[in-house]
Design a protein around this motif. Structure first.
Motif, PDB file in Angstrom:
ATOM      1  N   GLU A  95      51.316  15.610  89.340  1.00  0.00           N
ATOM      2  CA  GLU A  95      50.235  15.683  90.325  1.00  0.00           C
ATOM      3  C   GLU A  95      50.392  14.614  91.406  1.00  0.00           C
ATOM      4  N   ASN A  96      51.097  13.541  91.092  1.00  0.00           N
ATOM      5  CA  ASN A  96      51.355  12.479  92.069  1.00  0.00           C
ATOM      6  C   ASN A  96      52.646  12.695  92.846  1.00  0.00           C
ATOM      7  N   ARG A  97      53.216  13.895  92.734  1.00  0.00           N
ATOM      8  CA  ARG A  97      54.447  14.273  93.430  1.00  0.00           C
ATOM      9  C   ARG A  97      55.618  13.372  93.061  1.00  0.00           C
ATOM     10  N   GLU A  98      55.712  13.110  91.788  1.00  0.00           N
ATOM     11  CA  GLU A  98      56.862  12.398  91.249  1.00  0.00           C
ATOM     12  C   GLU A  98      57.585  13.338  90.294  1.00  0.00           C
ATOM     13  N   PRO A  99      58.895  13.112  90.065  1.00  0.00           N
ATOM     14  CA  PRO A  99      59.651  14.011  89.187  1.00  0.00           C
ATOM     15  C   PRO A  99      59.068  14.091  87.778  1.00  0.00           C
ATOM     16  N   ASP A 100      58.909  15.306  87.305  1.00  0.00           N
ATOM     17  CA  ASP A 100      58.494  15.543  85.922  1.00  0.00           C
ATOM     18  C   ASP A 100      59.735  16.005  85.161  1.00  0.00           C
ATOM     19  N   MET A 101      60.350  15.088  84.456  1.00  0.00           N
ATOM     20  CA  MET A 101      61.606  15.369  83.765  1.00  0.00           C
ATOM     21  C   MET A 101      61.393  15.749  82.297  1.00  0.00           C
ATOM     22  N   THR A 102      60.170  16.115  81.954  1.00  0.00           N
ATOM     23  CA  THR A 102      59.836  16.415  80.559  1.00  0.00           C
ATOM     24  C   THR A 102      60.739  17.488  79.967  1.00  0.00           C
ATOM     25  N   TYR A 103      60.951  18.584  80.724  1.00  0.00           N
ATOM     26  CA  TYR A 103      61.749  19.690  80.194  1.00  0.00           C
ATOM     27  C   TYR A 103      63.196  19.269  79.974  1.00  0.00           C
ATOM     28  N   VAL A 104      63.751  18.515  80.921  1.00  0.00           N
ATOM     29  CA  VAL A 104      65.128  18.048  80.782  1.00  0.00           C
ATOM     30  C   VAL A 104      65.250  17.090  79.606  1.00  0.00           C
ATOM     31  N   GLU A 105      64.324  16.137  79.507  1.00  0.00           N
ATOM     32  CA  GLU A 105      64.376  15.154  78.421  1.00  0.00           C
ATOM     33  C   GLU A 105      64.256  15.827  77.054  1.00  0.00           C
ATOM     34  N   ASN A 106      63.279  16.727  76.918  1.00  0.00           N
ATOM     35  CA  ASN A 106      63.086  17.399  75.630  1.00  0.00           C
ATOM     36  C   ASN A 106      64.285  18.267  75.259  1.00  0.00           C
ATOM     37  N   THR A 107      64.849  18.935  76.267  1.00  0.00           N
ATOM     38  CA  THR A 107      66.031  19.760  76.015  1.00  0.00           C
ATOM     39  C   THR A 107      67.206  18.909  75.547  1.00  0.00           C
ATOM     40  N   CYS A 108      67.395  17.754  76.201  1.00  0.00           N
ATOM     41  CA  CYS A 108      68.495  16.858  75.812  1.00  0.00           C
ATOM     42  C   CYS A 108      68.298  16.324  74.400  1.00  0.00           C
ATOM     43  N   ARG A 109      67.065  16.014  74.030  1.00  0.00           N
ATOM     44  CA  ARG A 109      66.802  15.534  72.669  1.00  0.00           C
ATOM     45  C   ARG A 109      67.126  16.614  71.638  1.00  0.00           C
ATOM     46  N   THR A 110      66.741  17.848  71.949  1.00  0.00           N
ATOM     47  CA  THR A 110      67.020  18.955  71.030  1.00  0.00           C
ATOM     48  C   THR A 110      68.517  19.204  70.920  1.00  0.00           C
ATOM     49  N   ILE A 111      69.211  19.136  72.056  1.00  0.00           N
ATOM     50  CA  ILE A 111      70.665  19.306  72.030  1.00  0.00           C
ATOM     51  C   ILE A 111      71.314  18.200  71.212  1.00  0.00           C
ATOM     52  N   ALA A 112      70.869  16.959  71.424  1.00  0.00           N
ATOM     53  CA  ALA A 112      71.460  15.815  70.720  1.00  0.00           C
ATOM     54  C   ALA A 112      71.338  15.947  69.207  1.00  0.00           C
ATOM     55  N   GLU A 113      70.261  16.566  68.763  1.00  0.00           N
ATOM     56  CA  GLU A 113      70.043  16.742  67.317  1.00  0.00           C
ATOM     57  C   GLU A 113      70.958  17.794  66.716  1.00  0.00           C
ATOM     58  N   ASN A 114      71.527  18.659  67.583  1.00  0.00           N
ATOM     59  CA  ASN A 114      72.272  19.808  67.063  1.00  0.00           C
ATOM     60  C   ASN A 114      73.708  19.909  67.573  1.00  0.00           C
ATOM     61  N   MET A 115      74.098  19.101  68.536  1.00  0.00           N
ATOM     62  CA  MET A 115      75.412  19.247  69.161  1.00  0.00           C
ATOM     63  C   MET A 115      76.540  18.788  68.247  1.00  0.00           C
TER      64      MET A 115
END
Length: 433
Positions: A95-115
């Motif tokens: 809402e403050n027009r700053e990057p919301d990297m939640t999807y990227v961060e969560n995806t990377c965490r999930t990948i890290a657990e399984n890669m």
């Protein structure tokens, strides 16, 4: 670079406007694709050979499924199966027009657990320069215990999707690729060569990230200029579309951009703010880009003001007025409503007491989004229904619409797209906004 001898097994995380077209290109190119998405309903639909996107025909989705080259899943434990994982998840703004990297961060965490060792991880989502190296790399290394550039490989390759563009498709658009190191870049080139005709390798992830940002910032600034000129020329009694059509006859030194009711789509309304946020971290305010953003985000308010003026000319107030908005999609002939100015227009009209309906041939009903929950269904257009509205607001100029019939039967038309410019008998009825 020529294709490798063995077809790669490609994993695509996110089967939306970026991921699904990419999956199609890889499958048609001879690669095997495992698509990941958290939306079970969407995955089941794709696996059944049905496309959730208007600009991707059902037969193309059915084709890649029937050949056995594509499978969709919600099972993230299978992330260790493909040779590479291409991340195509949203990168919105807060809402403050700053990057919301939640999807990227969560995806990377999930990948890290399984890669596993040997995999290539590529981010395709638009982001700020430094994301791959500074945000993704630590998450992937910490979560997996592997070393980037040695045990696994990392790259950035920005999507360049343009839904509805009949001149280009994913495979024919030159693709920029930047790697964490030379082995990462080489592997990325080998894999993308199965889907993309022309690759543009660059020396780093940061160059690739910045290239995507500058492409959309360029468009944002030029659209802001014509939007500002639209308001100025309207005050001067000059038609901005006529001015642009005259100017673009110059065979050099000018590229035509067109005004509108606001910016839509995932890229142009968002990407420049990613860059301004990043610039502040380096102590350098980007005043030019921020000004362009302010102008473009102010356009819905200008359209509302013009609508009020138009209604007033017919001795009607906006409070209680029945208004039909034509088009929810952010641009013509697609079903994509991401960041569409139509959503804000409807909300602003409602706030002022208007009774709002909409029609969009590609969007039968609205759904809950991050910012909006309009709870509306598309109204069928007929001559009689048009006569029942105090005004029709053209927000998206779909080719499907019969603009002559619409203006003939509407009491008043507010045209934000110059859709009615060449129609007969519309001078007194149509207001440009």
């Amino acid at each position: 670079m020529s294709k490798s001898d063995k077809a790669p097994y490609v994993g695509i995380v996110g089967l939306g406007y970026v991921g699904l077209p990419l999956a199609r290109e890889f499958a048609e190119g001879g690669a095997n694709v495992l698509g990941f998405d958290v939306n079970q309903q969407s995955v089941e639909r794709i696996n059944a050979g049905s496309s959730p996107l208007k600009h991707i025909p059902n037969e193309q989705v059915a084709g890649m499924v029937d050949t056995g080259r594509f499978e969709g899943t919600t099972d993230m434990s299978r992330l260790n199966e493909p040779d590479c994982l291409l991340i195509c998840v949203p990168t919105p703004l807060t809402e403050n027009r700053e990057p919301d990297m939640t999807y990227v961060e969560n995806t990377c965490r999930t990948i890290a657990e399984n890669m596993r060792k040997g995999q290539l991880i590529v981010l395709e989502s638009t982001t700020y320069p430094g994301t791959t190296r500074e945000l993704m790399l630590p998450i992937l290394e910490h979560g997996s215990g592997l070393t980037a550039g040695e045990d696994f490989f990392l790259a950035y390759s920005p999507e360049r999707e343009d839904p509805g563009n009949k001149s280009f498709r994913t495979g024919t658009i030159p693709k920029v690729v930047g790697g964490l190191n030379k082995p990462s870049l080489k592997m990325a080139e080998q894999i993308y060569s199965w889907a993309i005709e022309q690759l543009v390798p660059v020396e780093s992830c940061e160059v690739a990230e910045a290239a995507k940002i500058i492409e959309n910032t360029y468009r944002c600034i030029n659209i802001a200029m014509v939007n500002e000129l639209k308001m100025l020329f309207d005050r001067m009694g000059i038609d901005v579309w006529s001015v642009i059509n005259a100017a673009k006859t110059k065979p050099f030194g000018f590229q035509a951009f067109y005004p509108g009711p606001g910016l839509g789509g995932h890229c142009i309304p968002i990407d420049p703010f990613y860059l301004t946020w990043r610039a502040r971290q380096y102590g350098l305010p980007t005043k030019f880009i921020e000004l362009a953003g302010e102008i473009n985000t102010s356009m819905p308010e200008y359209v509302i003001h013009r609508t009020m003026e138009a209604l007033n000319s017919h001795k009607k107030a906006i409070n209680g007025a029945k208004i039909l908005v034509l088009g929810l999609a952010y641009k013509k002939d697609i079903d994509d409503v991401r960041e569409s100015p139509s959503l804000e227009l409807i909300e602003r009209l409602r706030d002022k007491g208007a009774k709002v309906s909409y029609n969009d041939p590609y969007i039968p009903e609205t759904w809950k989004q991050r910012k909006y929950d309009l709870r509306m269904k598309s109204k069928k257009i007929t001559a009689n229904m048009l006569k029942g509205f105090d005004a029709v607001l053209i927000a998206t100029d779909h080719s499907h619409y019969d603009y002559q019939m619409i203006t003939d039967n509407a009491q008043l038309v507010i045209d934000t797209r110059n859709a009615c410019d060449r129609l007969r008998g519309t001078k007194k009825k149509v207001w440009k906004a």
